[in-house]
Write a protein that holds these residues in place. Structure first.
Motif, PDB file in Angstrom:
ATOM      1  N   TYR A 300       0.811  -1.216   0.000  1.00  0.00           N
ATOM      2  CA  TYR A 300       0.000   0.000   0.000  1.00  0.00           C
ATOM      3  C   TYR A 300       0.846   1.268   0.000  1.00  0.00           C
ATOM      4  O   TYR A 300       0.308   2.369   0.145  1.00  0.00           O
ATOM      5  CB  TYR A 300      -0.927   0.012   1.227  1.00  0.00           C
ATOM      6  CG  TYR A 300      -0.208  -0.081   2.546  1.00  0.00           C
ATOM      7  CD1 TYR A 300       0.191   1.058   3.232  1.00  0.00           C
ATOM      8  CD2 TYR A 300       0.070  -1.319   3.119  1.00  0.00           C
ATOM      9  CE1 TYR A 300       0.850   0.980   4.437  1.00  0.00           C
ATOM     10  CE2 TYR A 300       0.733  -1.418   4.330  1.00  0.00           C
ATOM     11  CZ  TYR A 300       1.107  -0.268   4.991  1.00  0.00           C
ATOM     12  OH  TYR A 300       1.764  -0.359   6.190  1.00  0.00           O
ATOM     13  N   GLN A 301       2.166   1.133  -0.184  1.00  0.00           N
ATOM     14  CA  GLN A 301       3.032   2.307  -0.163  1.00  0.00           C
ATOM     15  C   GLN A 301       3.126   2.992  -1.520  1.00  0.00           C
ATOM     16  O   GLN A 301       3.750   4.049  -1.638  1.00  0.00           O
ATOM     17  CB  GLN A 301       4.443   1.918   0.306  1.00  0.00           C
ATOM     18  CG  GLN A 301       5.260   1.124  -0.716  1.00  0.00           C
ATOM     19  CD  GLN A 301       4.976  -0.370  -0.701  1.00  0.00           C
ATOM     20  OE1 GLN A 301       3.990  -0.799  -0.116  1.00  0.00           O
ATOM     21  NE2 GLN A 301       5.839  -1.141  -1.311  1.00  0.00           N
ATOM     22  N   GLU A 347      -3.610   3.733   6.430  1.00  0.00           N
ATOM     23  CA  GLU A 347      -3.045   3.970   5.102  1.00  0.00           C
ATOM     24  C   GLU A 347      -3.388   2.832   4.136  1.00  0.00           C
ATOM     25  O   GLU A 347      -3.703   3.059   2.969  1.00  0.00           O
ATOM     26  CB  GLU A 347      -1.529   4.136   5.193  1.00  0.00           C
ATOM     27  CG  GLU A 347      -1.071   5.418   5.854  1.00  0.00           C
ATOM     28  CD  GLU A 347      -1.271   5.420   7.357  1.00  0.00           C
ATOM     29  OE1 GLU A 347      -1.449   4.308   7.916  1.00  0.00           O
ATOM     30  OE2 GLU A 347      -1.256   6.501   7.962  1.00  0.00           O
ATOM     31  N   TYR A 351      -5.683   2.901   0.716  1.00  0.00           N
ATOM     32  CA  TYR A 351      -5.180   2.370  -0.560  1.00  0.00           C
ATOM     33  C   TYR A 351      -6.189   1.399  -1.176  1.00  0.00           C
ATOM     34  O   TYR A 351      -6.475   1.456  -2.382  1.00  0.00           O
ATOM     35  CB  TYR A 351      -3.849   1.678  -0.306  1.00  0.00           C
ATOM     36  CG  TYR A 351      -3.097   1.264  -1.554  1.00  0.00           C
ATOM     37  CD1 TYR A 351      -2.360   2.177  -2.293  1.00  0.00           C
ATOM     38  CD2 TYR A 351      -3.113  -0.056  -1.977  1.00  0.00           C
ATOM     39  CE1 TYR A 351      -1.659   1.788  -3.420  1.00  0.00           C
ATOM     40  CE2 TYR A 351      -2.411  -0.466  -3.110  1.00  0.00           C
ATOM     41  CZ  TYR A 351      -1.691   0.473  -3.822  1.00  0.00           C
ATOM     42  OH  TYR A 351      -1.005   0.073  -4.946  1.00  0.00           O
ATOM     43  N   GLU A 425      -8.348  14.400   1.388  1.00  0.00           N
ATOM     44  CA  GLU A 425      -8.487  12.953   1.182  1.00  0.00           C
ATOM     45  C   GLU A 425      -9.834  12.601   0.580  1.00  0.00           C
ATOM     46  O   GLU A 425      -9.910  11.788  -0.356  1.00  0.00           O
ATOM     47  CB  GLU A 425      -8.302  12.242   2.529  1.00  0.00           C
ATOM     48  CG  GLU A 425      -8.232  10.731   2.440  1.00  0.00           C
ATOM     49  CD  GLU A 425      -7.899  10.112   3.790  1.00  0.00           C
ATOM     50  OE1 GLU A 425      -8.810   9.528   4.425  1.00  0.00           O
ATOM     51  OE2 GLU A 425      -6.732  10.220   4.214  1.00  0.00           O
TER      52      GLU A 425
END
Length: 823
Positions: A300-301, A347, A351, A425
């Motif tokens: 998910y980075q 996070e 994602y 977001e």
């Protein structure tokens, strides 16, 4: 027999030349020997059987001082010809092995300079191309090939391990891998030309080198050079597309993930991914797993652009669209899984939410109809699970995704609509539902088209100016006629005028209380709220007479008239009551916290008021009273849900307790009188009284984890403010027992609260009492903190666990009189 007869003279001549090079001190003999060896470079048997040994002898002789003194222009020319016209693979292996095994001497420097020249004159490209030509590697063993690939991929590591700080720039990763990528590009272009000429080529060796480099972690350096050129070539050359796709098909399976991830990260747009990869995701199972599962669900980075490229790539081709629907099903299962929500970080959930919205946006109407039931179940289950979360960010994420999905499903009467504060977001999530563009040609066309809006702007302004001219002239004439009669009048200054109010603010505490209890006048209620804090702080005696009744009214007071600043004024008044008549009011707050028929918002308000009141009471008595303004700076209700302010207080305390080499020893916190220490127990212990007794409207250890997390943070703050108080040891023991019971809670906010409370105890409780309480469970506590610091899915939990371990070690060293291990 004939070939054997020819072999003997070649072997004897090579041996004679090598003996001459090793022992002779005559430059003419050395030149003749080198000239003879150079002629043998055209002999395949010599290059296959004798070249490596001959080069080793030459490198060894060149490293000696006497050889260097005999070198002239002819010897240097013959040396360069033998080294740089021989088989490049053997040359590279000999040079790298010599560098690895040679000690620091002049010979090492000469060998390094030869390797630098080997790279600069293009022998690396010759090496790669020799392996691409069919039949060029038929006689080499697999071990030899693997060794060569390893040396090519790890040349910077091999040289830097031996040369350390003296490593030349040409061997550093950035320059070497850029050069390697440039050579790979040249090989691909040569392959295209060879195929057009009817020649056969093999890209297996180049693919193995590329895979080896990427798996060692240098994919970014390689693809920074490869991707821009390949992207432009494949746009205009179909043959280049096929060659590039063939190269990727030849990548070893163990390297496929590193290559695909590095490639997709550098490519911009799904069309470019499709040109370079073709249908690799369909034909290669490893590539399919990476593209449809690992890059979407596990890692998910990556930036959002990578998700757009991957999912758009799946949607571009009819053969790949079934995989897009497969990805959507998997993402739906994960998104509505309550266990995944509890055990993954925010996070990663964000994602996955982006992946879900992108998949839905890429589906057409027929596919939406086919998957409607699955998407509906996903929407209802996922939204419900997220609304139950105690983390505001997760709740808002569920609302946004729920709205987008219900709008895309377009079920009459069932579209969801929530109220929330939009932020960056939420805007990004909503933008993902816009029709994604997967064709780069559209983007390039838009870049080359003139700016229509800018070209039309002058005309628009001109039209406006033309139409406005008559109006201006008319208004000018009108103003002139008016000035004739009014120019002598001086305008009256009304800048300081105030609106006259029907009601006046109350001047007494009881009048203020009565207005809040019974008034139906919105203006009077607002004036009473504005005056409440000042009246309560100013009239201490009158406040003490009605403090509990006033507290009850404020706790049940609703914002019926949408009063500006209502929540801030109400909270300030509640804090003023608490600090003015502390014991009765605190007893009322703590009793009502566990009572029936209160909303979660009211219980959270009680905790907030207790925390703010304790902070004000903990101020030193010697300081002049400044009210609650520094603590209760005007903040909206939504902002008060954040515990950052409390965390910052404890962070400063942790920093003061942490010893650093350059700061020296820290001084302990000086004990000063304050109003909180005598009443700390009244704030703290009643909140621990009934936490394990579920009620009809309140289940602290069950579904109301939001309040549980805030309760733990409040108790931690109350504990921290009680430092140096006589009751601190008893408070610490009780808080540790409470935190220990819920330390494995599934909710992230509760675990943060537990670790925050543990930090507060370690900061505030005396070391000797702390070790007494933890003596039986010390090892288990350390093991638990270490496990959280390493494995918890929440970054805040990991950080707090690390801080707790540092504080625990500090207390142990202080109590056991161990010296600090400074490093």
């Amino acid at each position: 027999m004939g070939s054997a007869g020819c072999e003997v003279p070649v072997r004897l001549q090579v041996g004679s030349c090598l003996r001459t090079l090793s022992t002779s001190r005559d430059s003419r003999e050395i030149s003749n020997a080198l000239r003879t060896l150079t002629r043998f470079l055209e002999d395949c048997e010599f290059t296959r059987l004798h070249y490596t040994h001959a080069l080793q002898v030459l490198v060894s002789a060149r490293s000696s001082q006497w050889f260097g003194s005999l070198c002239d222009d002819e010897i240097t020319r013959l040396w360069d010809e033998f080294v740089f016209k021989g088989p490049p693979d053997q040359t590279l292996l000999v040079l790298l092995d010599t560098i690895s095994t040679t000690g620091e001497c002049a010979g090492l420097e000469r060998c390094v300079s030869v390797l630098e020249k080997f790279l600069s004159v293009g022998r690396l490209e010759v090496l790669l191309w020799s392996r691409c030509q069919t039949g060029g590697v038929s006689s080499d063993s697999s071990q030899m090939t693997e060794t060569l690939i390893g040396h090519l991929a790890a040349l910077p590591s091999i040289t830097s391990n031996r040369l350390h700080t003296q490593t030349p720039d040409a061997f550093l990763p950035h320059q070497y891998y850029t050069l390697l990528a440039t050579n790979i590009l040249s090989i691909l272009e040569k392959t295209c030309r060879a195929l057009r000429d009817g020649q056969d080529c093999s890209l297996g060796f180049v693919a193995q080198v590329l895979g080896k480099v990427c798996i060692q972690g240098y994919a970014t350096l390689i693809f920074e050079t490869l991707v821009p050129r390949l992207s432009s070539l494949t746009r205009v050359d179909p043959l280049c597309q096929r060659v590039t796709q063939k190269l990727l098909e030849k990548i070893p399976e163990r390297c496929m993930e590193s290559v695909i991830t590095g490639l997709v990260r550098k490519l911009s747009g799904a069309a470019a991914v499709s040109r370079l990869m073709g249908n690799l995701v369909v034909t290669n199972r490893k590539a399919q797993f990476v593209l449809t599962h690992k890059l979407v669900l596990q890692q998910y980075q990556h930036p959002t652009q990578l998700l757009k490229s991957v999912l758009g790539y799946l949607a571009l081709n009819p053969e790949r669209r079934p995989l897009l629907k497969q990805v959507l099903r998997c993402v739906c299962q994960v998104w509505c899984n309550s266990s995944a929500i509890k055990h993954t970080c925010v996070e990663q959930q964000l994602y996955v939410s982006k992946a879900l919205l992108l998949c839905v946006a890429l589906l057409d109407d027929s596919e939406i109809k086919e998957l409607r039931e699955e998407m509906l179940q996903c929407m209802l289950g996922g939204v419900q699970c997220r609304l139950d979360s105690s983390t505001e960010r997760i709740r808002r994420m569920g609302m946004v995704v729920g709205e987008c999905l219900s709008q895309r499903l377009d079920v009459p009467g069932s579209q969801l609509k929530f109220q929330y504060e939009p932020d960056e977001e939420t805007r990004e999530l909503k933008s993902l539902m816009e029709s994604p563009s997967t064709e780069e040609s559209e983007q390039s066309q838009s870049e080359h088209q003139p700016d229509v809006s800018s070209s039309l702007q002058p005309k628009k302004l001109t039209d406006q100016s033309v139409t406005s001219q008559p109006v201006t002239s008319q208004s000018g004439r009108g103003s002139d006629s008016e000035l004739d009669s009014d120019d002598d009048l001086t305008p009256y200054d009304m800048s300081v005028d105030q609106e006259k109010k029907k009601s006046s603010p109350p001047r007494y505490v009881r009048d203020c209380l009565e207005a809040l209890m019974s008034s139906n006048d919105a203006e009077r209620v607002e004036l009473s709220l504005q005056a409440a804090e000042g009246l309560l702080r100013k009239n201490v005696k009158a406040t003490q007479e009605v403090s509990v009744q006033f507290s009850k009214v404020l706790l049940h007071l609703d914002d019926r008239y949408n009063t500006q600043g209502f929540h801030t004024m109400r909270q300030n008044a509640m804090v003023a009551l608490t600090v003015t008549d502390t014991k009765p009011v605190v007893e009322y707050w703590t009793t009502e916290f566990y009572s029936l028929n209160y909303s979660l918002r009211q219980r959270l308000d009680i905790l907030e008021v207790l925390a703010l009141s304790a902070q004000e009471l903990s101020e030193p008595i010697t300081n002049k009273h400044t009210g609650a303004q520094p603590i209760t700076a005007v903040a909206a209700r939504e902002q008060r849900d954040d515990i950052t302010h409390w965390r910052q207080i404890v962070e400063k305390r942790i920093q003061s307790k942490t010893r650093r080499v350059h700061k020296g020893a820290t001084q302990p916190v000086k004990a000063v009188p304050n109003r909180y220490a005598p009443v700390a127990g009244f704030f703290f212990f009643p909140l621990l009284r009934n936490y394990d007794r579920p009620q009809v409207t309140f289940d602290l250890l069950g579904t109301d984890q939001l309040v549980l997390g805030r309760l733990l943070h409040t108790l931690g703050l109350l504990m921290h403010l009680a430092i140096n108080a006589p009751v601190a040891s008893q408070m610490g023991k009780a808080l540790l027992d409470f935190a220990w019971a819920v330390r494995f809670h599934t909710d992230q906010m509760v675990r943060r609260g537990v670790l925050f409370a543990v930090c507060a105890v370690l900061l505030s409780m005396p070391s000797e009492n702390l070790l007494t309480e933890l003596s039986d469970d010390l090892m288990e506590t350390r093991a638990w903190l270490a496990d959280v610091a390493e494995n918890d899915c929440d970054a805040d939990c990991r950080s707090l666990a690390v801080q707790s371990l540092i504080l625990l070690d500090k207390n142990l060293k202080t109590q056991l009189k161990l010296p600090d291990l400074e490093s």
